[in-house]
Design an enzyme around this catalytic site. Structure first.
Site, PDB file in Angstrom:
ATOM      1  N   GLU A 134      73.639  35.276  76.156  1.00 43.10           N
ATOM      2  CA  GLU A 134      73.500  33.824  76.047  1.00 43.10           C
ATOM      3  C   GLU A 134      74.623  33.186  75.242  1.00 43.10           C
ATOM      4  O   GLU A 134      75.111  32.102  75.575  1.00 43.10           O
ATOM      5  CB  GLU A 134      72.132  33.475  75.452  1.00 43.10           C
ATOM      6  CG  GLU A 134      70.946  33.667  76.412  1.00 43.10           C
ATOM      7  CD  GLU A 134      70.548  35.117  76.642  1.00 43.10           C
ATOM      8  OE1 GLU A 134      71.050  36.005  75.911  1.00 43.10           O
ATOM      9  OE2 GLU A 134      69.735  35.389  77.537  1.00 43.10           O
ATOM     10  N   HIS A 172      57.872  33.012  74.631  1.00 41.81           N
ATOM     11  CA  HIS A 172      58.326  32.405  75.882  1.00 41.81           C
ATOM     12  C   HIS A 172      57.728  31.030  76.154  1.00 41.81           C
ATOM     13  O   HIS A 172      57.705  30.599  77.308  1.00 41.81           O
ATOM     14  CB  HIS A 172      57.970  33.328  77.056  1.00 41.81           C
ATOM     15  CG  HIS A 172      58.973  34.407  77.315  1.00 41.81           C
ATOM     16  ND1 HIS A 172      59.289  35.359  76.390  1.00 41.81           N
ATOM     17  CD2 HIS A 172      59.733  34.695  78.398  1.00 41.81           C
ATOM     18  CE1 HIS A 172      60.188  36.193  76.905  1.00 41.81           C
ATOM     19  NE2 HIS A 172      60.482  35.806  78.118  1.00 41.81           N
TER      20      HIS A 172
HETATM   21  C1  LIG Z   1      67.436  36.985  75.742  1.00 41.17           C
HETATM   22  C2  LIG Z   1      66.763  36.945  77.053  1.00 41.17           C
HETATM   23  N1  LIG Z   1      67.426  36.528  78.128  1.00 41.17           N
HETATM   24  C3  LIG Z   1      66.827  36.487  79.339  1.00 41.17           C
HETATM   25  C4  LIG Z   1      65.515  36.865  79.460  1.00 41.17           C
HETATM   26  C5  LIG Z   1      64.822  36.799  80.815  1.00 41.17           C
HETATM   27  N2  LIG Z   1      64.721  38.169  81.336  1.00 41.17           N
HETATM   28  C6  LIG Z   1      63.618  38.896  81.128  1.00 41.17           C
HETATM   29  S1  LIG Z   1      63.789  40.455  81.699  1.00 41.17           S
HETATM   30  C7  LIG Z   1      65.350  40.163  82.242  1.00 41.17           C
HETATM   31  C8  LIG Z   1      66.131  41.256  82.879  1.00 41.17           C
HETATM   32  C9  LIG Z   1      66.368  42.400  81.953  1.00 41.17           C
HETATM   33  O1  LIG Z   1      66.910  43.455  82.644  1.00 41.17           O
HETATM   34  P1  LIG Z   1      66.998  44.926  82.062  1.00 41.17           P
HETATM   35  O2  LIG Z   1      67.401  44.871  80.632  1.00 41.17           O
HETATM   36  O3  LIG Z   1      67.869  45.702  82.966  1.00 41.17           O
HETATM   37  O4  LIG Z   1      65.514  45.491  82.086  1.00 41.17           O
HETATM   38  P2  LIG Z   1      64.592  45.747  83.374  1.00 41.17           P
HETATM   39  O5  LIG Z   1      63.854  44.476  83.616  1.00 41.17           O
HETATM   40  O6  LIG Z   1      65.475  46.134  84.492  1.00 41.17           O
HETATM   41  O7  LIG Z   1      63.650  46.820  82.962  1.00 41.17           O
HETATM   42  C10 LIG Z   1      65.707  38.859  81.995  1.00 41.17           C
HETATM   43  C11 LIG Z   1      66.998  38.262  82.353  1.00 41.17           C
HETATM   44  C12 LIG Z   1      64.834  37.284  78.301  1.00 41.17           C
HETATM   45  N3  LIG Z   1      63.549  37.636  78.331  1.00 41.17           N
HETATM   46  N4  LIG Z   1      65.480  37.341  77.128  1.00 41.17           N
END
Ligand SMILES: Cc1ncc(C[n+]2csc(CCOP(=O)(O)OP(=O)(O)O)c2C)c(N)n1
Ligand SMILES: Cc1ncc(C[n+]2csc(CCOP(=O)(O)OP(=O)(O)O)c2C)c(N)n1
Ligand SMILES: [Mg+2]
Ligand SMILES: [Mg+2]
Lengths: 324, 325, 324, 325
Positions: D60, D129
């Protein structure tokens, strides 16, 4: 190539049961979500079971696990009661956080499950801090910290790994690289694409990339890493290549993945694969499998019933636990 | 009674905690070899060793997050964020983690963490280095926010912070470090949520916190010579907030002025003024007056910066303009 | 070992003059600070001149430089008027930001000096963004971004380098490793200690570690890096090992450094060293040196006089430029 | 007039900007392949290509910082921060960089940047959230903060944001995306700093922004049936803030209620209420009433979350309690 199948029958059964439990638990969660009994965001662990089941049972009871929002599998593997987890997902007073936390924020301190964290990357400094407390207090414990390929790009990843490295903390960083952070492929967002484990070099950490669909590989690598960490060798970094079979959350139709990729991974289903191996190695029989499935079905059904029959939280308690 | 300056009072409280409780350690940027950007921890590294006084990498999020984790793991960390401006880099760990873990775990987790940080302007450090984010922090459920204005309170509130089981933001104004005052040898604490009536008066109530409590007091002294008797209240902590003391005073004086250093718009004075209006409307002769920082990024030049931060003259001018006193 | 001395007399004189200008400018700043005419924080560049003078003159006028709070040297090297800089330090209306910015926040967009940034690490994503604009607009420009060893530990370092790598942006990351971030030694805070350039591998970037006290080394490496970047090769990472001869800011007595270390570096004074080389290589004479010194003295004296004689900003303009 | 929902109105504004101005590009997490976490940018990647619609790493601070840099470099970026909760991770870039560069450079630098982000609770997403940080952002000099509550405003304000030369926080409430309304085909803009009188009334003024403007409107409808005539004002933008419209109304009704979703303590209602008191004290029958979010981390369970966010019933109950209407 598979890792050597070097576990006894009891362990094999326990680990298989754990994977089946996670799978069935998630299937039921998904069903309850469709019925509107679970709400908010729900991130399923289906497809990644071999990582939790490969790694977490290598820990001792008083070791810590720190996870993100895709936390049900990790929580169950660390021994959280499926009933309390399901009740939490349903927002009930009997849930692990009394319905205040929800799916993304599971906690069971008595089991050493130190949390599901819903801010991507937010769990990493906390894991380092727990490890610092261990070292400071000269405890014989480790922290196992899960995170995703998406989290790797957050500044906190860098800050935390560096901190853990400089302070030589007893923490195992276990990256579940399922190729996507939500809907964006890792090659679009990370300089090393699918080989994130190489970035551990930038912190002088030993690292390995392993097949996260192969429970035995996860287990073997984790055991070796833990040995090193417990001996005071400082943090280790493991990248488990894995795949989620469902969307990012249950609301995601997952249109960004092509069917060829999906099938490539589906034939590597960690449960089917382990089952086959266990049968081959004659530590389980068809009957064992059947027995496990039935037992797990009962456990999950009980959890669902428990959750459904539990009361909603008492609104009078709404302001409890804001402060001590 | 012995006198000391705020810097010494804080150092005294930190030394006590490090001496008396093994679970306490300090972590922050340049608090060890350098002795602290504002020299509060000078000598600590030699005195307490590397285990208790940790020079952290420049990584505010990791400092706060690791301190949260260490608190979860049974320690009682004191994290120093060099100035409140840099706390923005750790805002997620403060707001989404430290403040919420007790609630989200339904009481399973405690985060006994003190985050010390330096606040305020007036040192000609320019826009990025002269801010006051206490109003934001005081709005976050789960955090406590402490804003001492003198050595006695600094030590007494720090002791309370260090024995609190929740995350506490302990905000130290850079221009107050050298301010002296009496500090008893005997052990005492200053409880949270107990404002101090610094000076009694009948005509108007001046409410302030941190350095602005001092400015309010000085303004009151000057007003005295002008025939106006001002009561001065130092809030001491913004959360918990002691409105009872404020309301009692306002019911007596019928007039209130809230002075703060942060930007006037969206500051905490709006909260305090609103609560006064809500709870003492019928006692008021007129609306509560807010004196706050000018709504501009803080300029560097001395003659400009002087205009931006409330001072005795501007407080008196506002009282004059608005209340006609 | 010194790099080859492969520049002509005009260039040598220009670069030497620049280093002397920076040194003298900083000495005068320090003096004005002691007199209370400059206030706030003042971070001197003395000792590190070869980095700015080695790198920045390799740029074209319309290339961008992005810096941190230790920015006077970078600003002067990019062509900012010493008078406007000194007036800014003194908080005068004639300063580069009309007295509103101060020492840590210098800007001269007309010269491509895109700012001194006082939040450690904060300039890195901005540099990436400027480079993105260049690429997006298909301009033939690069960004040269300075930062310190302390900044490397901030999350923004990681986020920005990764972004620049994934997007293949035209940016040169130039780390001035002066071994300390304020008063803490880099080995206490960074996993790779003094070899930070190795972390560029984690982003697939070409990198080099060079002697930052050797103007020719800085220049040669920068020229090569710029060539690569201009050819579309994406970001490059250079770590220049250097040393500040003064405290972190003028308020810092610098007690945390031992005198042996300080002398080790002082004998490597970049100005003396370059001067010696230039004399050896017969591109300068003793007279040239003397001429340069006198000329620079005059320039700096003029800057000081200009600053001192300028008016303070008009308080009526205090709220200008908050919004467009 | 054609009808559309807020999601469509925003998509329309974004499409226009991408189509009409080459300097405009979008950058954010999962806005391309995924189509946006809230499906606002579905189809954009196919339509405008990878250069204009960029899937960023989860970072971010770098997203906002790089957008600031790109704006300095002559572009007009639209950065999407998936939700306002994650904006905490970019707070330094927003507050210390985007907001201050024009001032610190004395006008040399412009940062024409729109940061779109999703705000609010009500979706049972839990404490991390479900937040609303608009009050904080609206206190920062140099930022503008836009909080549309309907499709017409969403499009009209977005157009204004996209032509503004300063950084704008464009806050989209997740529960409003599906809300429909009329949106003219003909081009129009909604200027900043111009509140809308959504409904006229004589007895009380209800002030809201974002989703709470809708709740205020619904409450007013219900109050109507109960014999109370409420005037409803949708602020539309918190900075600039149109107090004139609010004051004019309050001078007529003599009673004011400010409704917002963020934590009650330290919210922006305190600012609005203070300004009403300061400028219309003599017109008021009693203190301005603030209805805000409960001061707790947002709980997950439905029956708890319902208590935390103001709704029609709780607004009416407060009006009943405090104003006796
Ligand atoms: C700081 C932040 N940015 C964005 C999000 C929204 N978000 C939740 S899960 C996610 C994807 C995360 O991907 P990854 O770390 O690869 O984990 P996975 O879901 O694949 O297990 C996003 C963008 C969040 N919760 N926190
Ligand atoms: C985010 C942030 N944290 C802390 C500071 C205080 N501070 C200013 S400079 C500095 C040291 C930076 O060291 P380095 O990056 O090595 O640069 P150098 O001063 O050595 O040139 C610190 C800690 C700051 N300005 N910003
Ligand atoms: Mg992933
Ligand atoms: Mg340094």
């Amino acid at each position: 190539m598979n890792s050597a199948f070097n576990i006894d029958a009891d362990t094999a059964i326990e680990l298989h049961r754990l994977m089946v439990l996670i799978r069935r638990f998630e299937e039921e969660s998904s069903r309850l979500y469709m019925q509107g009994k679970i709400r908010g965001f729900l991130h399923l662990y289906i497809g990644q079971e071999a990582v939790a089941a490969g790694a977490i049972p290598c820990l001792r009871d008083d070791d810590y696990v720190v996870s993100h929002y895709r936390d049900h599998g990790h929580a169950l593997a660390k021994g959280m009661d499926p009933r309390a987890v399901m009740a939490e997902l349903c927002g009930k007073a009997t849930g692990s956080s009394g319905g205040k936390g929800g799916s993304m924020h599971l906690f069971d301190v008595s089991k050493g499950f130190m949390g599901g964290y819903a801010i991507v990357g937010g769990q990493l400094p906390i894991a380092a801090g727990l490890a610092h407390a261990i070292k400071y207090r000269e405890e014989d414990r480790v922290v196992l910290c899960f995170f995703g390929d998406g989290a790797v790009n957050e500044g906190e990843f860098h800050e935390s790994i560096n901190l853990a490295a400089v302070w030589k903390l007893p923490v195992l960083f276990l990256l579940e690289n399922n190729l996507y952070g939500m809907g964006t492929h890792v090659e679009k967002t990370h300089a090393l694409g699918k080989d994130i484990y190489l970035s551990a070099d930038a912190y002088g950490l030993p690292s390995a990339q392993i097949d996260g669909m192969d429970l035995m590989a996860v287990r073997d690598t984790t055991l070796k890493a833990l040995e090193r960490i417990r001996a005071g060798g400082g943090p280790v970094f493991i990248e488990a290549m894995t795949y989620r079979f469902r969307g990012h959350s249950v609301a995601d139709p997952s249109n960004y993945r092509d069917s060829k990729e999906v099938s490539f991974w589906q034939v590597r289903d960690p449960i089917a694969r382990f089952q086959e191996l266990a049968l081959e190695n004659e530590v389980m029989t068809g009957d064992t499998v059947k027995g496990i499935n039935e037992e797990v079905d009962r456990t999950v059904a009980k959890a669902v019933r428990f959750a459904e029959e539990s009361d909603a939280p008492d609104p009078n308690d709404i302001a409890d636990n804001v402060y001590a | 009674m012995p006198r000391m300056i705020v810097r010494e009072a804080i150092a005294k409280g930190l030394r006590e905690a490090l001496t008396n409780d093994n679970r306490v350690f300090m972590v922050g940027e340049d608090i060890g070899d350098y002795g602290g950007a504002y020299a509060v921890t000078r000598g600590f590294l030699e005195e307490f060793g590397e285990k208790r006084v940790i020079d952290a990498p420049l990584a505010e999020s990791a400092i706060v997050g690791a301190a949260v984790g260490a608190a979860m793991g049974g320690l009682r960390p004191i994290a120093e964020i060099m100035t409140i401006n840099f706390l923005l880099l750790a805002m997620d760990q403060v707001v989404n983690h430290a403040a919420k873990l007790r609630y989200m775990s339904n009481g399973q987790i405690s985060v006994p963490l003190v985050i010390r940080t330096v606040t305020g302007g007036g040192g000609q450090l320019g826009a990025t280095h002269s801010q006051s984010f206490e109003p934001w922090l005081a709005s976050v459920p789960g955090l406590k926010v402490v804003t001492p204005s003198n050595p006695y309170d600094a030590l007494g509130l720090l002791r309370t912070a260090l024995s609190d089981d929740d995350p506490v933001i302990f905000s130290e104004h850079s221009l107050l470090y050298g301010v002296g005052g009496e500090v008893p040898d005997d052990y005492y604490e200053v409880p949270f949520g107990q404002a101090e009536v610094v000076r009694e008066g009948d005509d108007v109530t001046l409410v302030g916190y941190s350095r602005m409590a001092r400015v309010a007091e000085q303004a009151a002294e000057q007003l005295d010579g002008m025939g106006t008797s001002a009561e001065v209240i130092d809030l001491r902590t913004l959360c918990p907030l002691d409105m009872d003391t404020v309301l009692e005073s306002v019911r007596k004086t019928s007039r209130a002025v809230v002075v703060e250093e942060s930007w006037r718009t969206g500051g905490f004075a709006g909260e305090i003024a609103s609560q006064i209006h809500e709870q003492a409307f019928d006692y008021l002769d007129g609306p509560v007056v807010r004196v706050g920082g000018m709504d501009v990024p803080s300029p560097y030049a001395r003659n400009l910066e002087e205009k931006v931060i409330p001072n005795v003259d501007s407080v008196i001018a506002e009282i004059d303009n608005r209340l006609g006193l």
